[in-house]
Design a protein around this motif. Sequence first.
Motif, PDB file in Angstrom:
ATOM      1  N   PRO A   1     -46.272  11.272  -2.652  1.00  0.00           N
ATOM      2  CA  PRO A   1     -45.477  11.089  -1.424  1.00  0.00           C
ATOM      3  C   PRO A   1     -45.458  12.353  -0.584  1.00  0.00           C
ATOM      4  N   PRO A   2     -45.133  12.246   0.695  1.00  0.00           N
ATOM      5  CA  PRO A   2     -45.111  13.421   1.569  1.00  0.00           C
ATOM      6  C   PRO A   2     -44.007  14.391   1.164  1.00  0.00           C
ATOM      7  N   THR A   3     -44.179  15.649   1.532  1.00  0.00           N
ATOM      8  CA  THR A   3     -43.167  16.666   1.249  1.00  0.00           C
ATOM      9  C   THR A   3     -42.356  16.952   2.514  1.00  0.00           C
ATOM     10  N   LEU A   4     -41.054  17.136   2.340  1.00  0.00           N
ATOM     11  CA  LEU A   4     -40.162  17.432   3.451  1.00  0.00           C
ATOM     12  C   LEU A   4     -39.587  18.829   3.272  1.00  0.00           C
ATOM     13  N   THR A   5     -39.582  19.618   4.335  1.00  0.00           N
ATOM     14  CA  THR A   5     -39.037  20.970   4.301  1.00  0.00           C
ATOM     15  C   THR A   5     -37.960  21.127   5.365  1.00  0.00           C
ATOM     16  N   ASN A   6     -37.133  22.149   5.202  1.00  0.00           N
ATOM     17  CA  ASN A   6     -36.007  22.436   6.109  1.00  0.00           C
ATOM     18  C   ASN A   6     -35.037  21.261   6.178  1.00  0.00           C
ATOM     19  N   THR A   7     -34.824  20.618   5.052  1.00  0.00           N
ATOM     20  CA  THR A   7     -34.008  19.407   5.033  1.00  0.00           C
ATOM     21  C   THR A   7     -32.534  19.729   4.807  1.00  0.00           C
TER      22      THR A   7
ATOM     23  N   ILE B   1     -42.193  16.866   7.986  1.00  0.00           N
ATOM     24  CA  ILE B   1     -42.722  15.905   7.011  1.00  0.00           C
ATOM     25  C   ILE B   1     -44.221  16.128   6.922  1.00  0.00           C
ATOM     26  N   ASP B   2     -44.677  16.624   5.790  1.00  0.00           N
ATOM     27  CA  ASP B   2     -46.096  16.901   5.568  1.00  0.00           C
ATOM     28  C   ASP B   2     -46.704  15.740   4.797  1.00  0.00           C
ATOM     29  N   CYS B   3     -47.573  14.992   5.475  1.00  0.00           N
ATOM     30  CA  CYS B   3     -48.166  13.792   4.874  1.00  0.00           C
ATOM     31  C   CYS B   3     -49.510  14.063   4.218  1.00  0.00           C
ATOM     32  N   SER B   4     -49.817  15.338   3.957  1.00  0.00           N
ATOM     33  CA  SER B   4     -51.093  15.644   3.303  1.00  0.00           C
ATOM     34  C   SER B   4     -51.103  15.234   1.848  1.00  0.00           C
ATOM     35  N   SER B   5     -49.915  15.026   1.277  1.00  0.00           N
ATOM     36  CA  SER B   5     -49.810  14.572  -0.111  1.00  0.00           C
ATOM     37  C   SER B   5     -49.051  13.256  -0.148  1.00  0.00           C
TER      38      SER B   5
ATOM     39  N   VAL C   1     -43.849  15.629  12.240  1.00  0.00           N
ATOM     40  CA  VAL C   1     -44.713  15.015  11.233  1.00  0.00           C
ATOM     41  C   VAL C   1     -46.089  15.656  11.329  1.00  0.00           C
ATOM     42  N   THR C   2     -46.592  16.178  10.215  1.00  0.00           N
ATOM     43  CA  THR C   2     -47.898  16.840  10.201  1.00  0.00           C
ATOM     44  C   THR C   2     -48.854  16.112   9.258  1.00  0.00           C
ATOM     45  N   ASN C   3     -50.150  16.307   9.511  1.00  0.00           N
ATOM     46  CA  ASN C   3     -51.217  15.746   8.672  1.00  0.00           C
ATOM     47  C   ASN C   3     -51.081  14.236   8.507  1.00  0.00           C
ATOM     48  N   SER C   4     -50.830  13.549   9.605  1.00  0.00           N
ATOM     49  CA  SER C   4     -50.704  12.092   9.566  1.00  0.00           C
ATOM     50  C   SER C   4     -51.337  11.495  10.804  1.00  0.00           C
ATOM     51  N   ASP C   5     -51.474  10.166  10.797  1.00  0.00           N
ATOM     52  CA  ASP C   5     -52.025   9.490  11.967  1.00  0.00           C
ATOM     53  C   ASP C   5     -50.943   9.328  13.035  1.00  0.00           C
ATOM     54  N   GLU C   6     -51.381   8.904  14.224  1.00  0.00           N
ATOM     55  CA  GLU C   6     -50.456   8.782  15.349  1.00  0.00           C
ATOM     56  C   GLU C   6     -49.421   7.680  15.113  1.00  0.00           C
ATOM     57  N   ARG C   7     -49.807   6.652  14.389  1.00  0.00           N
ATOM     58  CA  ARG C   7     -48.868   5.572  14.134  1.00  0.00           C
ATOM     59  C   ARG C   7     -47.672   6.052  13.314  1.00  0.00           C
ATOM     60  N   THR C   8     -47.936   6.854  12.284  1.00  0.00           N
ATOM     61  CA  THR C   8     -46.850   7.370  11.460  1.00  0.00           C
ATOM     62  C   THR C   8     -45.943   8.281  12.268  1.00  0.00           C
ATOM     63  N   LYS C   9     -46.518   9.119  13.099  1.00  0.00           N
ATOM     64  CA  LYS C   9     -45.715   9.998  13.951  1.00  0.00           C
ATOM     65  C   LYS C   9     -44.827   9.174  14.879  1.00  0.00           C
ATOM     66  N   ALA C  10     -45.410   8.123  15.462  1.00  0.00           N
ATOM     67  CA  ALA C  10     -44.628   7.276  16.359  1.00  0.00           C
ATOM     68  C   ALA C  10     -43.528   6.539  15.600  1.00  0.00           C
TER      69      ALA C  10
END
Length: 389
Positions: free
Chosen positions: A279-285, A273-277, A226-235
Motif C-alpha cells: 500500500p502507499p505510504t503517507l507522511t506528515n500525517t 501520499i506516495d503511491c510508489s509502493s 499525491v506522488t508517483n501515481s496516475d492522474e486519475r488517482t490524484k483527481a
Amino acid sequence: MFSSQTSSFQDSIDVEERDEFDSEDIVGYSQKIQLNCYYTIYLYQGTRSEACAENVAWNQKRADSTSHDDFSLTLIDSSLPSEAEPELRTYISRRLSKGALLGGMGNIATVELSLPEQAVGCYCCLLEQERSPEQPDADGNGFVICFMGGSEKGLNLFRLELDKYVQGLHSSLQTPELQNLETEVRPYLSRWYEESVMHIYRVVQLVQSNISFLLHAALSHTHVEVTNSDERTKADVSRFIKAASLQGLSQQDTTTASLCKAMSEDTQSDVVIDCSSSPPTLTNTVSNRFCDGWIQAFLNAAERCNPFLLRQILENFKLKAIQDMNSLKRFVRQAEMSHYALFRCCQFLQGCGNGDVLLQNARAEHSDLPEACNIIAVLDEFLSEQAQA
C-alpha cells in the motif's frame, strides 16, 4: 454527558436510513464493484424552431422518436435493453411536457422500467444548445442525457458530480448527427458511474485505515499531495478532500475563508501520499480521536462495495463536525460570562476528540473578538496540557 466517538457515529446515522441503504442499495453489488448501470442520450428539438433540412430528414429516418406539439425527442444511443428504452422515452417526454426539466439542471427520480432491478434511480438533464442572436426567443434544440443505476436516494448523494460530468459533454455535442458518437460520446457516457460515483470508494480502497489522516486534512484545510501515481488517482484524492471538507456547511460563509487563511499562515506540512509502493505510504500525517472513530465505518462500507453508503457516511461525518463546532461556539459565548461554562467547554473539547480542529475554526471565526480570543487561548492551553499529560 459525552459519549464515545463510536456511539456518536452510531447516533449520527438515522436508523431508517441505515436500513434503507442495507436493503436497497447493497442489492446487486458483487466483488466486481459494479452494479447494473445504464445511459441514454436523446436529441431534443423544439418543433417551432427553424431546423435545417438535413436535421429534418435525419429525424424522419429514425423510427425511435417521439413527437409532441412543442418538441420532439429522438433516441441517439442507449445501453438500456430494447424493451426498456421506449418506457424511458415516454417518461422523459412526460417530464418535458410538464416543464420539469430545466436546461443544465439535473433531475433525479425513481423510474420503473423493464429491467432486472425494475425500479432504479434515474438522473436526467437537458443540455440546450446556444440560441442564435437572430432568434433568441425560438424554441431551442439540445440533448437529454439520462443515467440509471442504484436508487434515487443514492444518486441524490452525487448530484453535483453528475451535473459536472454531464456538463463535460458540451464540447462533444455539436451536431444532431453526432458523428463522434463512437469515438467520444459513447465512451464518455458509459463511464459515468466509474467517474461520478466510485471515486470515494477508490480512495478508501487506496489508503484503507489511513483514511483518518485524509479526514483530518480535509477538516483542517491541510493540502494533500499525491506522488508517483496516475492522474486519475490524484483527481480522486482531490475530490475526496473537497467532498470531506466543511466548505458550504458552516453557518457563516466567512468562517471557511477565514480558516483557510489562518491555516495557510501556519507552518504545517502537506500530507504526502506516495503511491510508489503498495500500500502507499503517507507522511506528515495528523489525526485525532474524532477522525479515528470513523475508520471502521468507511472500511465496512468499502468491504460491502457500496459507494452510496460511503457517501452517506462521509456526509454524516461532516454534519457531526458541524454540530460540534456549533456547540463549541455556544460554549465560548457562555464562557465569557461564566467560569462554569468555561469548565464545560474544557470538558466538551476533551470528550469530543476533535478539539484541535474545533479550536482552529473558533480561532479564525472569533479573531476580531478579544474576549472570545482570550477564552480560546485558555482552551488551547488546556488541550496542550492534556496532550502532554
